[in-house]
Design a protein around this motif. Sequence first.
Motif, PDB file in Angstrom:
ATOM      1  N   PHE A  65      10.590   5.217  -4.855  1.00 39.57           N
ATOM      2  CA  PHE A  65       9.565   5.542  -3.861  1.00 39.57           C
ATOM      3  C   PHE A  65       9.344   7.051  -3.846  1.00 39.57           C
ATOM      4  N   THR A  66       8.067   7.452  -3.863  1.00 38.01           N
ATOM      5  CA  THR A  66       7.707   8.869  -3.882  1.00 38.01           C
ATOM      6  C   THR A  66       6.548   9.118  -2.926  1.00 38.01           C
ATOM      7  N   ILE A  67       6.551  10.312  -2.320  1.00 40.18           N
ATOM      8  CA  ILE A  67       5.429  10.722  -1.463  1.00 40.18           C
ATOM      9  C   ILE A  67       4.898  12.052  -1.974  1.00 40.18           C
ATOM     10  N   ALA A  68       3.598  12.187  -2.023  1.00 33.06           N
ATOM     11  CA  ALA A  68       2.975  13.415  -2.515  1.00 33.06           C
ATOM     12  C   ALA A  68       3.341  14.600  -1.632  1.00 33.06           C
ATOM     13  N   GLN A  69       3.855  15.651  -2.250  1.00 31.59           N
ATOM     14  CA  GLN A  69       4.091  16.951  -1.614  1.00 31.59           C
ATOM     15  C   GLN A  69       5.122  16.914  -0.488  1.00 31.59           C
ATOM     16  N   GLN A  70       5.971  15.914  -0.452  1.00 28.82           N
ATOM     17  CA  GLN A  70       7.041  15.884   0.539  1.00 28.82           C
ATOM     18  C   GLN A  70       8.091  14.856   0.138  1.00 28.82           C
ATOM     19  N   THR A  71       9.194  14.883   0.845  1.00 33.47           N
ATOM     20  CA  THR A  71      10.255  13.907   0.598  1.00 33.47           C
ATOM     21  C   THR A  71      10.339  12.955   1.775  1.00 33.47           C
ATOM     22  N   VAL A  72      10.775  11.738   1.515  1.00 30.10           N
ATOM     23  CA  VAL A  72      10.879  10.745   2.571  1.00 30.10           C
ATOM     24  C   VAL A  72      12.183  10.897   3.346  1.00 30.10           C
ATOM     25  N   GLY A  73      13.144  11.587   2.793  1.00 29.30           N
ATOM     26  CA  GLY A  73      14.414  11.793   3.470  1.00 29.30           C
ATOM     27  C   GLY A  73      15.546  11.023   2.815  1.00 29.30           C
ATOM     28  N   GLU A  74      16.738  11.611   2.871  1.00 32.19           N
ATOM     29  CA  GLU A  74      17.895  11.018   2.203  1.00 32.19           C
ATOM     30  C   GLU A  74      18.257   9.657   2.778  1.00 32.19           C
ATOM     31  N   SER A  75      18.134   9.491   4.107  1.00 33.40           N
ATOM     32  CA  SER A  75      18.521   8.215   4.724  1.00 33.40           C
ATOM     33  C   SER A  75      17.635   7.078   4.245  1.00 33.40           C
ATOM     34  N   PHE A  76      16.339   7.331   4.099  1.00 31.80           N
ATOM     35  CA  PHE A  76      15.436   6.295   3.612  1.00 31.80           C
ATOM     36  C   PHE A  76      15.736   5.971   2.151  1.00 31.80           C
ATOM     37  N   ASP A  77      15.960   7.003   1.352  1.00 26.09           N
ATOM     38  CA  ASP A  77      16.304   6.783  -0.058  1.00 26.09           C
ATOM     39  C   ASP A  77      17.576   5.955  -0.178  1.00 26.09           C
ATOM     40  N   LEU A  78      18.550   6.232   0.691  1.00 27.12           N
ATOM     41  CA  LEU A  78      19.809   5.494   0.660  1.00 27.12           C
ATOM     42  C   LEU A  78      19.589   4.034   1.052  1.00 27.12           C
ATOM     43  N   ASN A  79      18.786   3.802   2.088  1.00 28.86           N
ATOM     44  CA  ASN A  79      18.475   2.430   2.504  1.00 28.86           C
ATOM     45  C   ASN A  79      17.759   1.668   1.400  1.00 28.86           C
ATOM     46  N   LEU A  80      16.844   2.347   0.719  1.00 27.30           N
ATOM     47  CA  LEU A  80      16.132   1.712  -0.390  1.00 27.30           C
ATOM     48  C   LEU A  80      17.099   1.369  -1.523  1.00 27.30           C
ATOM     49  N   ALA A  81      18.056   2.250  -1.789  1.00 29.67           N
ATOM     50  CA  ALA A  81      19.047   1.990  -2.832  1.00 29.67           C
ATOM     51  C   ALA A  81      19.906   0.780  -2.482  1.00 29.67           C
ATOM     52  N   PHE A  82      20.290   0.660  -1.212  1.00 31.38           N
ATOM     53  CA  PHE A  82      21.063  -0.505  -0.778  1.00 31.38           C
ATOM     54  C   PHE A  82      20.241  -1.788  -0.920  1.00 31.38           C
ATOM     55  N   ALA A  83      18.980  -1.747  -0.477  1.00 37.24           N
ATOM     56  CA  ALA A  83      18.109  -2.921  -0.600  1.00 37.24           C
ATOM     57  C   ALA A  83      17.912  -3.282  -2.072  1.00 37.24           C
ATOM     58  N   ASP A  84      17.754  -2.281  -2.899  1.00 40.45           N
ATOM     59  CA  ASP A  84      17.614  -2.476  -4.344  1.00 40.45           C
ATOM     60  C   ASP A  84      18.813  -3.235  -4.901  1.00 40.45           C
ATOM     61  N   THR A  85      20.007  -2.808  -4.532  1.00 42.03           N
ATOM     62  CA  THR A  85      21.234  -3.452  -5.011  1.00 42.03           C
ATOM     63  C   THR A  85      21.336  -4.893  -4.537  1.00 42.03           C
ATOM     64  N   LEU A  86      21.032  -5.131  -3.266  1.00 46.75           N
ATOM     65  CA  LEU A  86      21.112  -6.487  -2.718  1.00 46.75           C
ATOM     66  C   LEU A  86      20.129  -7.419  -3.411  1.00 46.75           C
ATOM     67  N   LEU A  87      18.892  -6.957  -3.592  1.00 49.70           N
ATOM     68  CA  LEU A  87      17.865  -7.806  -4.190  1.00 49.70           C
ATOM     69  C   LEU A  87      18.129  -8.082  -5.665  1.00 49.70           C
ATOM     70  N   SER A  88      18.720  -7.126  -6.354  1.00 46.01           N
ATOM     71  CA  SER A  88      18.983  -7.313  -7.780  1.00 46.01           C
ATOM     72  C   SER A  88      20.048  -8.373  -8.044  1.00 46.01           C
ATOM     73  N   LYS A  89      20.831  -8.710  -7.011  1.00 45.35           N
ATOM     74  CA  LYS A  89      21.940  -9.654  -7.193  1.00 45.35           C
ATOM     75  C   LYS A  89      21.610 -11.090  -6.771  1.00 45.35           C
ATOM     76  N   ILE A  90      20.445 -11.316  -6.179  1.00 48.13           N
ATOM     77  CA  ILE A  90      20.154 -12.655  -5.681  1.00 48.13           C
ATOM     78  C   ILE A  90      19.749 -13.595  -6.811  1.00 48.13           C
TER      79      ILE A  90
END
Length: 207
Positions: A118-143
């Motif tokens: 996930f990327t946003i033009a000219q700004q960052t979404v924040g480390e906490s959101f990136d971390l949550n996305l990484a966790f969701a990514d891991t969970l979904l990849s295993k189903i």
Amino acid sequence: MIGVISGDIIKSQKIPKQQYDAMLYQLEQSLRTVCNKTTLWNIYRGDAFQLQINQSEEIIKTAILIYLHLKLAGYELRQSMALGSIDNPRSDIKTATGSAFVLSGQGLDKITNQRFVFTIAQQTVGESFDLNLAFADTLLSKITQKQANALYVYLTHTDNSHAALAKELNTSRENVTKLLNLANYQLIERFIVHSEQVIKTIVKGVI
């Protein structure tokens, strides 16, 4: 600010030639099923697609639903999501321009082992959101495919009680509950709601 998703089928080059048309058909059906009539999308390069989402807060849920719909058919997908501008709107998004399209395409080219970036033009979404996305990514990849099917139906049906889903899936309520729990459905649903709130706040700040 709009949302753009660029995605492609993982390891599509290893799909036997006689099964390739079936894969392309499934990709098209998944996009038609998940995307509403106002969502523009295009399939290109055989196994890849790009879609434009004007309701940018729906980008995470849309990406997850597309992933699940293809997963339940046995295909793995990776997707690059981006929020940004659209400078040159077109009915055929292949010729549209803007930072959302550029960032989404660049993200797909750079993606490695993730299913979602996930990327946003000219700004960052924040480390906490990136971390949550990484966790969701891991969970979904295993189903599994069955878990993906149950989770997709849960996220898309108005009456998503386990009893109602059991009728839809032609199985027992107990089995639906088991499949959803294994798919970590509550965490995925909470992440989708959280992402919508975060993106709405970002969009308000930009406007």
